[in-house]
Design a protein around this motif. Sequence first.
Motif, short mmCIF file in Angstrom:
data_model
loop_
_atom_site.label_atom_id
_atom_site.label_comp_id
_atom_site.label_asym_id
_atom_site.label_seq_id
_atom_site.Cartn_x
_atom_site.Cartn_y
_atom_site.Cartn_z
N LEU A 3 -71.25 12.52 4.23
CA LEU A 3 -72.38 13.39 4.49
C LEU A 3 -73.13 12.85 5.45
O LEU A 3 -73.08 11.47 6.08
CB LEU A 3 -73.23 13.35 2.96
N PRO A 4 -74.17 13.24 6.16
CA PRO A 4 -75.03 12.86 7.20
C PRO A 4 -75.58 11.62 6.80
O PRO A 4 -75.92 11.37 5.52
CB PRO A 4 -76.06 14.05 7.44
N GLY A 5 -75.66 10.71 7.70
CA GLY A 5 -76.19 9.45 7.41
C GLY A 5 -76.61 8.50 8.45
O GLY A 5 -76.41 8.91 9.74
N GLY A 6 -77.13 7.06 8.35
CA GLY A 6 -77.30 6.26 9.30
C GLY A 6 -76.51 5.11 9.46
O GLY A 6 -75.26 5.19 9.32
N ILE A 7 -76.85 4.00 9.84
CA ILE A 7 -76.23 2.93 10.06
C ILE A 7 -75.22 2.35 8.79
O ILE A 7 -74.18 2.22 8.85
CB ILE A 7 -77.18 1.66 10.37
N GLY A 8 -75.89 2.27 7.53
CA GLY A 8 -75.04 2.08 6.32
C GLY A 8 -73.66 3.00 6.25
O GLY A 8 -72.58 2.79 5.91
N THR A 9 -74.07 4.20 6.46
CA THR A 9 -73.12 5.21 6.09
C THR A 9 -71.93 5.25 7.39
O THR A 9 -70.70 5.31 6.95
CB THR A 9 -73.78 6.99 6.45
N LEU A 10 -72.34 4.81 8.41
CA LEU A 10 -71.37 4.83 9.78
C LEU A 10 -70.63 3.66 9.36
O LEU A 10 -69.32 3.58 9.69
CB LEU A 10 -72.18 4.78 10.94
N ASP A 11 -71.04 2.54 8.83
CA ASP A 11 -70.39 1.31 8.63
C ASP A 11 -69.28 1.73 7.75
O ASP A 11 -68.06 1.40 8.05
CB ASP A 11 -71.44 0.42 7.99
N GLU A 12 -69.64 2.28 6.50
CA GLU A 12 -68.43 2.88 5.77
C GLU A 12 -67.57 3.82 6.22
O GLU A 12 -66.41 3.54 5.95
CB GLU A 12 -69.31 3.29 4.34
N VAL A 13 -68.07 4.74 6.78
CA VAL A 13 -67.22 5.72 7.49
C VAL A 13 -66.31 5.10 8.23
O VAL A 13 -64.94 5.43 8.05
CB VAL A 13 -68.24 6.75 8.37
N PHE A 14 -66.55 4.35 9.22
CA PHE A 14 -65.48 3.67 10.05
C PHE A 14 -64.66 2.73 9.56
O PHE A 14 -63.53 2.31 10.01
CB PHE A 14 -66.38 3.11 11.41
N GLU A 15 -65.13 2.00 8.38
CA GLU A 15 -64.26 1.10 7.85
C GLU A 15 -63.09 1.58 7.04
O GLU A 15 -61.98 1.30 6.98
CB GLU A 15 -65.28 0.09 6.98
N ILE A 16 -63.54 2.52 6.44
CA ILE A 16 -62.39 3.51 5.64
C ILE A 16 -61.62 4.26 6.66
O ILE A 16 -60.19 4.40 6.14
CB ILE A 16 -63.16 4.64 4.61
N LEU A 17 -62.23 4.59 7.62
CA LEU A 17 -61.26 5.45 8.63
C LEU A 17 -60.22 4.41 9.37
O LEU A 17 -59.09 4.81 9.45
CB LEU A 17 -62.18 6.09 9.87
#
Length: 304
Positions: free
Chosen positions: A201-215
Amino acid sequence: MGLYSFGLWGSQIMPIRHQHERVEFPQFNRRKECSIAFELLQQRPCPTKTSASRAPESVDFEERTSPDEVGKEIRQCYDLIRRLGRGVVYLGSSRMGSDHKHYVQAVELGKEIAKLLDCTSWSGAGPGLMDAATKGALEAGKPVGGFKIGKEAGEWTASNFHPYLPSETYLTCRFFSARKHGLVDAVVRSSSSDKTAVIALPGGIGTLDEVFEILALIQLERIGSALPVPFLLMNYDSFYAKLLDFLGDCEHWGTVSKGEVGSLWKVCDSNSEALTYLSEFYDLPPQSDPRLQFGVSTLSGTPQ
């Protein structure tokens, strides 16, 4: 008369007074003898103290350096997943409250995906969009689980306890590494009957950290899943448009292969698009609720 400099003294900054002493050393050369004077500094701490920033008292640095403590918490995450079952993991902002349009959309998405896949809904058990997805799954009557972190942006920062979830449904993690292990393991598929997904979902630094780690784990085939895991990026109101433009630039510069990122996830502009994609991915009957066409509805179910 002395001079001052500053040095570290434990967790305090200590001004140091320097007293001068003059010491002369003889020097010899071919023509004459001369002397060179050096000024030696004698240092002694002054009683005056200036406060410096220091780590929160709740942080136990001895525990942080212990692999046993980290391993113990990872095992606790795995145990929680075994009890509640794998399912959909939601990543998202902790700052978007219930009055935000995206919060309303996330509640509806959480509810409809829980009904569609009939699985546990997982999140960081924090406020904002994580809370929205959790509430949606609960509205659908499906189980939820979470990996809370001790300090989360927005609300609920002062307590390790979730305001309404039963304590047996979530774990408050001290270590981000353990929390990430839990969020990844919760979507692992070991058989065709497992229906899981990652929903960003939309998010900031923490969300992007998790998004790109899983990606990256999906890209490198290191996520540990025997079967593919669908990854959906919810691009509500073009929230991630500039990120997608940047990734397009990465293709231009050659840092990722052409079409590589697009093959790893599905970018969805609405809830209905996300539900259609998951229905096709798992060969399930599609959702036909007209309220989901644009991904927006009120919590009472009346279209906006």
